[in-house]
Design a protein around this motif. Structure first.
Motif, PDB file in Angstrom:
ATOM      1  N   LEU A  31      -2.041   3.974  -0.281  1.00 19.98           N
ATOM      2  CA  LEU A  31      -2.974   4.589   0.654  1.00 19.98           C
ATOM      3  C   LEU A  31      -3.055   6.093   0.412  1.00 19.98           C
ATOM      4  CD1 LEU A  31      -1.947   2.707   3.927  1.00 19.98           C
ATOM      5  CD2 LEU A  31      -3.862   2.195   2.402  1.00 19.98           C
ATOM      6  N   ASP A  32      -4.197   6.676   0.749  1.00 20.92           N
ATOM      7  CA  ASP A  32      -4.384   8.116   0.574  1.00 20.92           C
ATOM      8  C   ASP A  32      -3.484   8.896   1.532  1.00 20.92           C
ATOM      9  OD1 ASP A  32      -6.309   7.732  -1.368  1.00 20.92           O
ATOM     10  OD2 ASP A  32      -7.973   7.746   0.060  1.00 20.92           O
ATOM     11  N   PRO A  33      -2.922  10.025   1.084  1.00 28.60           N
ATOM     12  CA  PRO A  33      -2.038  10.827   1.946  1.00 28.60           C
ATOM     13  C   PRO A  33      -2.799  11.465   3.103  1.00 28.60           C
ATOM     14  CG  PRO A  33      -1.752  11.388  -0.378  1.00 28.60           C
ATOM     15  CD  PRO A  33      -2.991  10.561  -0.286  1.00 28.60           C
ATOM     16  N   ILE A  34      -2.087  11.670   4.203  1.00 29.18           N
ATOM     17  CA  ILE A  34      -2.625  12.380   5.360  1.00 29.18           C
ATOM     18  C   ILE A  34      -1.524  13.271   5.929  1.00 29.18           C
ATOM     19  CG2 ILE A  34      -4.332  10.625   5.981  1.00 29.18           C
ATOM     20  CD1 ILE A  34      -2.402   9.606   8.100  1.00 29.18           C
ATOM     21  N   GLU A  35      -1.923  14.236   6.757  1.00 31.79           N
ATOM     22  CA  GLU A  35      -0.978  15.126   7.434  1.00 31.79           C
ATOM     23  C   GLU A  35      -0.714  14.565   8.823  1.00 31.79           C
ATOM     24  OE1 GLU A  35       1.294  18.806   7.052  1.00 31.79           O
ATOM     25  OE2 GLU A  35      -0.085  17.859   5.631  1.00 31.79           O
ATOM     26  N   LEU A  36       0.560  14.359   9.163  1.00 31.15           N
ATOM     27  CA  LEU A  36       0.907  13.773  10.449  1.00 31.15           C
ATOM     28  C   LEU A  36       1.949  14.625  11.166  1.00 31.15           C
ATOM     29  CD1 LEU A  36       1.288   9.936   9.692  1.00 31.15           C
ATOM     30  CD2 LEU A  36      -0.615  11.088  10.850  1.00 31.15           C
ATOM     31  N   GLN A  37       1.910  14.555  12.498  1.00 36.11           N
ATOM     32  CA  GLN A  37       2.978  15.138  13.302  1.00 36.11           C
ATOM     33  C   GLN A  37       4.279  14.386  13.011  1.00 36.11           C
ATOM     34  OE1 GLN A  37       2.707  17.745  15.504  1.00 36.11           O
ATOM     35  NE2 GLN A  37       0.544  18.026  14.964  1.00 36.11           N
ATOM     36  N   LEU A  38       5.409  15.051  13.227  1.00 36.24           N
ATOM     37  CA  LEU A  38       6.687  14.491  12.812  1.00 36.24           C
ATOM     38  C   LEU A  38       6.929  13.078  13.343  1.00 36.24           C
ATOM     39  CD1 LEU A  38       9.315  17.376  12.863  1.00 36.24           C
ATOM     40  CD2 LEU A  38       8.000  16.450  10.959  1.00 36.24           C
ATOM     41  N   LEU A  39       6.801  12.872  14.652  1.00 33.54           N
ATOM     42  CA  LEU A  39       7.113  11.560  15.197  1.00 33.54           C
ATOM     43  C   LEU A  39       6.114  10.506  14.752  1.00 33.54           C
ATOM     44  CD1 LEU A  39       8.357  12.418  18.799  1.00 33.54           C
ATOM     45  CD2 LEU A  39       9.700  11.856  16.766  1.00 33.54           C
ATOM     46  N   VAL A 204       2.175  12.741   4.240  1.00 36.09           N
ATOM     47  CA  VAL A 204       2.757  11.434   3.922  1.00 36.09           C
ATOM     48  C   VAL A 204       1.650  10.427   3.612  1.00 36.09           C
ATOM     49  CG1 VAL A 204       4.766  11.775   5.425  1.00 36.09           C
ATOM     50  CG2 VAL A 204       2.689  10.739   6.358  1.00 36.09           C
ATOM     51  N   ARG A 205       2.071   9.301   3.066  1.00 32.63           N
ATOM     52  CA  ARG A 205       1.191   8.141   3.040  1.00 32.63           C
ATOM     53  C   ARG A 205       1.420   7.366   4.329  1.00 32.63           C
ATOM     54  NH1 ARG A 205      -1.030   7.959  -1.959  1.00 32.63           N
ATOM     55  NH2 ARG A 205       0.268   8.753  -3.688  1.00 32.63           N
ATOM     56  N   PRO A 206       0.363   7.042   5.055  1.00 31.20           N
ATOM     57  CA  PRO A 206       0.556   6.366   6.339  1.00 31.20           C
ATOM     58  C   PRO A 206       1.118   4.969   6.158  1.00 31.20           C
ATOM     59  CG  PRO A 206      -1.759   6.350   5.729  1.00 31.20           C
ATOM     60  CD  PRO A 206      -1.062   7.223   4.724  1.00 31.20           C
ATOM     61  N   ARG A 207       1.727   4.446   7.196  1.00 35.93           N
ATOM     62  CA  ARG A 207       2.189   3.066   7.184  1.00 35.93           C
ATOM     63  C   ARG A 207       0.976   2.146   7.130  1.00 35.93           C
ATOM     64  NH1 ARG A 207       5.531   2.540  12.419  1.00 35.93           N
ATOM     65  NH2 ARG A 207       5.875   0.422  11.652  1.00 35.93           N
ATOM     66  N   PRO A 208       0.982   1.159   6.256  1.00 33.68           N
ATOM     67  CA  PRO A 208      -0.174   0.261   6.150  1.00 33.68           C
ATOM     68  C   PRO A 208      -0.384  -0.533   7.440  1.00 33.68           C
ATOM     69  CG  PRO A 208       1.316  -0.006   4.280  1.00 33.68           C
ATOM     70  CD  PRO A 208       2.038   0.822   5.297  1.00 33.68           C
ATOM     71  N   ARG A 209      -1.630  -0.740   7.776  1.00 29.71           N
ATOM     72  CA  ARG A 209      -1.994  -1.601   8.910  1.00 29.71           C
ATOM     73  C   ARG A 209      -2.257  -2.999   8.369  1.00 29.71           C
ATOM     74  NH1 ARG A 209      -7.203   1.280  10.617  1.00 29.71           N
ATOM     75  NH2 ARG A 209      -7.351   1.173   8.333  1.00 29.71           N
ATOM     76  N   VAL A 210      -1.435  -3.930   8.814  1.00 34.07           N
ATOM     77  CA  VAL A 210      -1.515  -5.303   8.318  1.00 34.07           C
ATOM     78  C   VAL A 210      -1.928  -6.219   9.464  1.00 34.07           C
ATOM     79  CG1 VAL A 210      -0.235  -7.215   7.281  1.00 34.07           C
ATOM     80  CG2 VAL A 210       0.230  -4.864   6.564  1.00 34.07           C
ATOM     81  N   VAL A 211      -3.003  -6.961   9.267  1.00 40.89           N
ATOM     82  CA  VAL A 211      -3.473  -7.930  10.252  1.00 40.89           C
ATOM     83  C   VAL A 211      -3.042  -9.318   9.806  1.00 40.89           C
ATOM     84  CG1 VAL A 211      -5.489  -9.003  11.316  1.00 40.89           C
ATOM     85  CG2 VAL A 211      -5.419  -6.528  10.991  1.00 40.89           C
ATOM     86  N   VAL A 212      -2.357 -10.037  10.690  1.00 40.78           N
ATOM     87  CA  VAL A 212      -1.843 -11.369  10.389  1.00 40.78           C
ATOM     88  C   VAL A 212      -2.525 -12.390  11.289  1.00 40.78           C
ATOM     89  CG1 VAL A 212       0.205 -12.854  10.370  1.00 40.78           C
ATOM     90  CG2 VAL A 212       0.406 -10.450   9.691  1.00 40.78           C
ATOM     91  N   MET A 213      -3.048 -13.452  10.694  1.00 40.65           N
ATOM     92  CA  MET A 213      -3.624 -14.533  11.505  1.00 40.65           C
ATOM     93  C   MET A 213      -3.266 -15.869  10.890  1.00 40.65           C
ATOM     94  SD  MET A 213      -7.696 -14.416  10.644  1.00 40.65           S
ATOM     95  CE  MET A 213      -7.822 -12.648  10.927  1.00 40.65           C
ATOM     96  N   SER A 214      -2.963 -16.833  11.756  1.00 41.23           N
ATOM     97  CA  SER A 214      -2.705 -18.198  11.310  1.00 41.23           C
ATOM     98  C   SER A 214      -3.901 -19.067  11.665  1.00 41.23           C
ATOM     99  CB  SER A 214      -1.428 -18.742  11.956  1.00 41.23           C
ATOM    100  OG  SER A 214      -1.480 -18.582  13.358  1.00 41.23           O
ATOM    101  N   THR A 215      -4.075 -20.139  10.926  1.00 42.23           N
ATOM    102  CA  THR A 215      -5.218 -21.020  11.140  1.00 42.23           C
ATOM    103  C   THR A 215      -4.736 -22.439  11.385  1.00 42.23           C
ATOM    104  OG1 THR A 215      -5.461 -21.541   8.783  1.00 42.23           O
ATOM    105  CG2 THR A 215      -6.629 -19.608   9.610  1.00 42.23           C
ATOM    106  N   GLY A 216      -5.497 -23.150  12.206  1.00 43.02           N
ATOM    107  CA  GLY A 216      -5.173 -24.549  12.482  1.00 43.02           C
ATOM    108  C   GLY A 216      -5.449 -24.907  13.924  1.00 43.02           C
TER     109      GLY A 216
END
Length: 455
Positions: A31-39, A204-216
């Motif tokens: 992912l592209d870097p971004i500037e973030l506050q410490l927390l 930093v590089r941000p934490r990836p946003r992962v979407v999880v879905m189950s089917t059935g």
């Protein structure tokens, strides 16, 4: 993010585990870097070295409550012959204007307070009478009762060498030093260091946003009443938790019914918050495996270069897999099988490395080791497939260090549960995966095997 669709392949091609993983990692980009506050940067990966702008500590300071004195004035001091010194003032933490300590003088000093000019060392208050000597001030507790600037006396019962109980300027880090290197994952200790050197934000590089879905259509949410033919949805919980453990910000969508239009709409709605999408179920050849149908329609509406390819892998569990990118941003999507063990093993082998790649980490794989197989009977594995079996790993007992270059003794691993891809209870008691290569059909007890550590 993904920059291209996966490479095309013959639909009859049987992909190896390594080929499929290589294709994923060649498509997924950090992912592209971004500037973030410490927390907000907790769990993220630094993209540049951080240099110390100011030394820590920034000044000489006391590590004890006590008295700042000159060494010559307390040399030879003892219980029988204490050194009597005039107390010329107090030095508290954060003090800007400091008293000067001259011959025969002492300054009361608190932990963290700057060492005042003229002072050469610090004697702890326990080495003194606490300021109970003759004079207007009768003790440390009576300090506030004395007129401002009043003199007192302290008796010092022990001598001290120069700079005793003094934290030297720059003894932690010095200005110009590298505080943290690019590639560091920011945890609590690293954030503390950044704050201590005055950094309020970090790139930093941000934490990836992962979407999880189950089917059935058979899936029911926990705490709901089961009806005939229904089971609880465990996959979406397992994969969401696994994605978070890998470093991602994971969103669980839950179970989607076996309806292509509903699944397609859900996927399109979720793209806005996804750097990576993970589905589980519906990737086999059954009549109701609608993931293929839904994703094919999503790909039809996407820009050129997007698309999902469904593959058969030389792998057990986890033979059916899907991978590609969808949407205008070419969001990577990994379609995993629906059996609980198959989906979890597939996550560890394929999704976790993809998440770690998005984070910009160099070390994207679980640690591996060699271990002795402890089993009452031989393990069998289908010819031509790489098998992943659940196991319980035990470290080898510590042994005396051998000569340089000698191999350290390996641990042991015991199979947990059977080979069935529906045996989820065994998964809860496993902390390792036993890897049986494609060209091995039988593994005898006592043999050395490769182990993926899940701890």
């Amino acid at each position: 993010m993904s920059t291209a669709a996966p490479r095309a392949a013959d639909q009859e091609h049987l992909w190896s585990v390594d080929e499929h993983l290589e294709d994923i990692l060649a498509t997924v980009r950090p992912l592209d870097p971004i500037e973030l506050q410490l927390l907000d940067a907790q769990g993220c990966v630094l993209v540049e070295d951080v240099t110390v702008p100011v030394s820590l500590p920034p000044f000489d300071n006391s590590s004890m409550d006590g008295y700042a004195v000159r060494v010559a004035d307390i040399t030879g001091a003892s219980e029988e012959f204490p050194a009597a010194l005039e107390v010329v003032g107090d030095v508290a933490a954060g003090e800007a204007e400091l008293v000067h300590v001259g011959p025969g003088q002492a300054a009361r000093i608190m932990t963290g307070a700057p060492l005042p000019p003229g002072a050469e060392t610090v004697v702890p208050v326990e080495w003194t009478d606490g300021g109970l000597g003759a004079g207007p001030v009768t003790g440390m507790r009576a300090r506030s009762l004395a007129p401002e600037g009043a003199a007192g006396q302290v008796l010092v019962h022990r001598s001290a060498p120069p700079r005793a109980h003094v934290r030297a300027k720059g003894s932690d880090v010095r200005a110009g030093d590298r505080a943290l290197a690019a590639g560091t994952v920011l945890g609590a200790a690293q954030i503390a260091l950044l704050a201590a050197i005055g950094r309020g934000t970090v790139r930093v590089r941000p934490r990836p946003r992962v979407v999880v879905m189950s089917t059935g259509s058979e899936l029911v949410q926990p705490d709901e009443q089961l009806r005939g033919g229904q089971i609880y949805d465990s996959n979406s919980f397992a994969l969401t938790a696994a994605a978070r453990a890998a470093g991602a910000i994971a969103y669980r969508v839950g179970a989607v019914a076996d309806d292509a239009d509903t699944l397609r709409t859900t996927i399109e709605d979720q793209l806005v918050r996804a750097d990576l999408m993970v589905t589980t179920g519906g990737v086999s050849v059954g009549a109701y495996d609608v993931v293929k149908e839904a994703l094919e329609h999503v790909a039809d509406a996407d820009e050129a270069g997007s698309g999902i390819e469904f593959r058969k892998l030389a792998m057990q569990p986890g033979r059916p897999q899907g991978f590609g990118s969808i949407g205008p941003d070419h969001t990577p999507l990994l379609a995993l099988p629906g059996n609980p063990v198959s989906s979890y093993v597939s996550f560890e082998v394929f999704v976790r490395p993809a998440i770690r790649t998005l984070m910009g980490l160099d070390d994207i794989h679980r640690p591996r080791t060699r271990a002795k197989l402890v089993s009452p009977k031989a393990l069998t594995s289908p010819k031509g497939r790489r098998q992943f079996l659940r196991g319980s790993y035990t470290d080898a007992p510590e042994a005396p260090a051998g000569p340089p270059g000698a191999n350290a003794p390996g641990g042991t691993v015991t199979p947990v549960g059977g080979a069935g891809s529906h045996l989820i209870a065994a998964l809860a008691h496993a902390d390792a995966l036993i890897v049986v290569p494609e060209d091995v059909e039988t593994v005898e007890p006592g043999s050395e095997v490769e182990v993926v550590l899940l701890r």
